[in-house]
Design a protein around this motif. Structure first.
Motif, PDB file in Angstrom:
ATOM      1  N   VAL A 102     -60.464 -43.840  18.460  1.00  0.00           N
ATOM      2  CA  VAL A 102     -60.143 -43.155  17.209  1.00  0.00           C
ATOM      3  C   VAL A 102     -59.479 -44.156  16.276  1.00  0.00           C
ATOM      4  CG1 VAL A 102     -59.969 -40.825  18.142  1.00  0.00           C
ATOM      5  CG2 VAL A 102     -57.954 -42.319  18.197  1.00  0.00           C
ATOM      6  N   ASP A 103     -59.410 -43.793  15.017  1.00  0.00           N
ATOM      7  CA  ASP A 103     -58.765 -44.676  14.049  1.00  0.00           C
ATOM      8  C   ASP A 103     -57.246 -44.536  14.086  1.00  0.00           C
ATOM      9  OD1 ASP A 103     -61.118 -45.844  12.353  1.00  0.00           O
ATOM     10  OD2 ASP A 103     -61.570 -43.720  12.643  1.00  0.00           O
ATOM     11  N   LEU A 104     -56.777 -43.339  14.411  1.00  0.00           N
ATOM     12  CA  LEU A 104     -55.335 -43.096  14.410  1.00  0.00           C
ATOM     13  C   LEU A 104     -54.999 -42.077  15.485  1.00  0.00           C
ATOM     14  CD1 LEU A 104     -52.541 -43.477  13.017  1.00  0.00           C
ATOM     15  CD2 LEU A 104     -53.201 -41.638  11.442  1.00  0.00           C
ATOM     16  N   TYR A 105     -54.034 -42.422  16.342  1.00  0.00           N
ATOM     17  CA  TYR A 105     -53.556 -41.507  17.378  1.00  0.00           C
ATOM     18  C   TYR A 105     -52.082 -41.266  17.123  1.00  0.00           C
ATOM     19  CZ  TYR A 105     -53.496 -39.328  22.047  1.00  0.00           C
ATOM     20  OH  TYR A 105     -53.426 -38.441  23.099  1.00  0.00           O
ATOM     21  N   LEU A 106     -51.701 -39.979  17.072  1.00  0.00           N
ATOM     22  CA  LEU A 106     -50.337 -39.591  16.742  1.00  0.00           C
ATOM     23  C   LEU A 106     -49.689 -38.825  17.883  1.00  0.00           C
ATOM     24  CD1 LEU A 106     -50.895 -38.092  13.147  1.00  0.00           C
ATOM     25  CD2 LEU A 106     -50.407 -40.476  13.744  1.00  0.00           C
ATOM     26  N   ILE A 107     -48.380 -39.004  18.062  1.00  0.00           N
ATOM     27  CA  ILE A 107     -47.583 -38.081  18.877  1.00  0.00           C
ATOM     28  C   ILE A 107     -47.319 -36.869  17.998  1.00  0.00           C
ATOM     29  CG2 ILE A 107     -45.444 -37.712  20.140  1.00  0.00           C
ATOM     30  CD1 ILE A 107     -45.210 -40.749  20.465  1.00  0.00           C
ATOM     31  N   HIS A 108     -47.738 -35.685  18.435  1.00  0.00           N
ATOM     32  CA  HIS A 108     -47.757 -34.515  17.550  1.00  0.00           C
ATOM     33  C   HIS A 108     -46.356 -34.037  17.171  1.00  0.00           C
ATOM     34  CE1 HIS A 108     -50.726 -31.063  16.505  1.00  0.00           C
ATOM     35  NE2 HIS A 108     -49.768 -31.132  15.611  1.00  0.00           N
ATOM     36  N   TRP A 109     -45.449 -33.978  18.147  1.00  0.00           N
ATOM     37  CA  TRP A 109     -44.058 -33.576  17.912  1.00  0.00           C
ATOM     38  C   TRP A 109     -43.156 -34.418  18.810  1.00  0.00           C
ATOM     39  CZ3 TRP A 109     -42.489 -29.888  14.344  1.00  0.00           C
ATOM     40  CH2 TRP A 109     -43.488 -29.068  13.815  1.00  0.00           C
ATOM     41  N   PRO A 110     -41.922 -34.697  18.385  1.00  0.00           N
ATOM     42  CA  PRO A 110     -41.039 -35.491  19.247  1.00  0.00           C
ATOM     43  C   PRO A 110     -40.514 -34.723  20.462  1.00  0.00           C
ATOM     44  CG  PRO A 110     -39.895 -34.840  17.235  1.00  0.00           C
ATOM     45  CD  PRO A 110     -41.339 -34.457  17.059  1.00  0.00           C
ATOM     46  N   VAL A 111     -40.364 -33.416  20.364  1.00  0.00           N
ATOM     47  CA  VAL A 111     -39.817 -32.567  21.437  1.00  0.00           C
ATOM     48  C   VAL A 111     -38.538 -33.200  22.002  1.00  0.00           C
ATOM     49  CG1 VAL A 111     -40.437 -31.113  23.391  1.00  0.00           C
ATOM     50  CG2 VAL A 111     -42.262 -32.142  22.026  1.00  0.00           C
ATOM     51  N   PRO A 112     -37.493 -33.316  21.200  1.00  0.00           N
ATOM     52  CA  PRO A 112     -36.289 -34.020  21.658  1.00  0.00           C
ATOM     53  C   PRO A 112     -35.638 -33.394  22.884  1.00  0.00           C
ATOM     54  CG  PRO A 112     -35.905 -32.863  19.579  1.00  0.00           C
ATOM     55  CD  PRO A 112     -37.371 -32.837  19.822  1.00  0.00           C
ATOM     56  N   ALA A 113     -35.837 -32.107  23.118  1.00  0.00           N
ATOM     57  CA  ALA A 113     -35.235 -31.482  24.296  1.00  0.00           C
ATOM     58  C   ALA A 113     -35.784 -32.072  25.584  1.00  0.00           C
ATOM     59  CB  ALA A 113     -35.466 -29.976  24.271  1.00  0.00           C
TER      60      ALA A 113
END
Length: 264
Positions: free
Chosen positions: A92-103
């Protein structure tokens, strides 16, 4: 109209989002958008439509983004392989972490995995979504690698100025999701409507042109040919400085519509 990322690659400024587009319909809608002129298609594992998006993309070299869901932070390599298989692509051109989920506190480990995935060529660029400055600082400190993009909720009623300033200072492109809010309330705003009337354009085009005038990348969702064409026409709408200032004044303290990243 492309933006150069901090890794040297480029990303179209205006793309098409596919959130809430069912998998059986995704191929037709994506194909329709590409035929009209869109060059960026944004999806995510959690949307459940990567197979349909991939079918719509067949034979096309459009810029493709997908995202790592919250329960796969410790398993990012396998998660991307699954997304690539559904999309029918080697990368893919861009892969993202969707949410940080800090908990859960696994987002630094997930970012380390994305750095490795970029090195293997399975994604050309890497970034995050819904990260706050403190989350960005943590992953940059741990790896020395700055995300190319942070995709965040951003619209005239929720302008995220602090986040945008942080991104600019660190060379991170801000990409707006939910760029016209939830539609009705924002598009009916008297200020937006008046600007639209002056330009003989739709309210949606005015809002998207505001994002573009601020140097943001933007991914509105649409499914009909009419709405896709309307969104694309924002590329040739030049707002005046007065128009931009008036829209800038619409920011609200209670403007957030989606989840707060601190509580995910």
């Amino acid at each position: 109209m492309d933006i150069t990322l901090n890794d040297g690659h480029t990303i179209p400024r205006l793309g098409m989002g596919t959130w809430q587009i069912p998998d059986p319909q995704a191929a037709l809608i994506v194909r329709r958008g590409l035929d009209l002129g869109f060059r960026l298609v944004d999806t995510a594992a959690i949307y459940g439509n990567e197979r349909g998006v991939g079918d719509g993309l067949k034979g096309d070299d459009a810029f493709v983004t997908t995202k790592l869901w919250n329960d796969r932070h410790r398993d990012a390599e396998a998660a991307l392989d699954e997304s690539l298989a559904l999309l029918g692509r080697d990368a893919v051109d861009l892969y993202l972490i969707h949410w940080p989920v800090p908990a859960a506190d696994d987002y630094v480990e997930a970012w380390q995995a994305l750095v490795r995935l970029r090195e293997t060529g399975k994604t050309r660029s890497i970034g995050v979504s819904n990260f706050l400055p403190e989350h960005l600082e943590a992953i940059i400190a741990a790896t020395g690698v700055t995300p190319a993009v942070n995709q965040i909720e951003l619209h005239p009623h929720f302008q995220q100025r602090e986040a945008r300033a942080f991104h600019e200072a660190h060379g991170i492109v801000t990409q707006s999701w939910s760029p016209i809010g939830q539609g009705k309330d924002l598009l009916a705003d008297p200020e937006i409507a008046a600007i639209a009337d002056r330009h003989h354009r739709s309210a949606a085009q005015v809002v998207l042109a505001w994002h573009l005038a601020h140097g943001l990348s933007v991914i509105p969702k649409a499914s009909s040919a009419e709405h896709l064409s309307d969104n694309l026409a924002a590329l040739d709408l030049a707002l005046s400085e007065e128009d931009i200032t008036r829209i800038d004044a619409l920011d609200r303290d209670d403007g957030r519509l989606g989840p707060d990243p601190r509580s995910m």
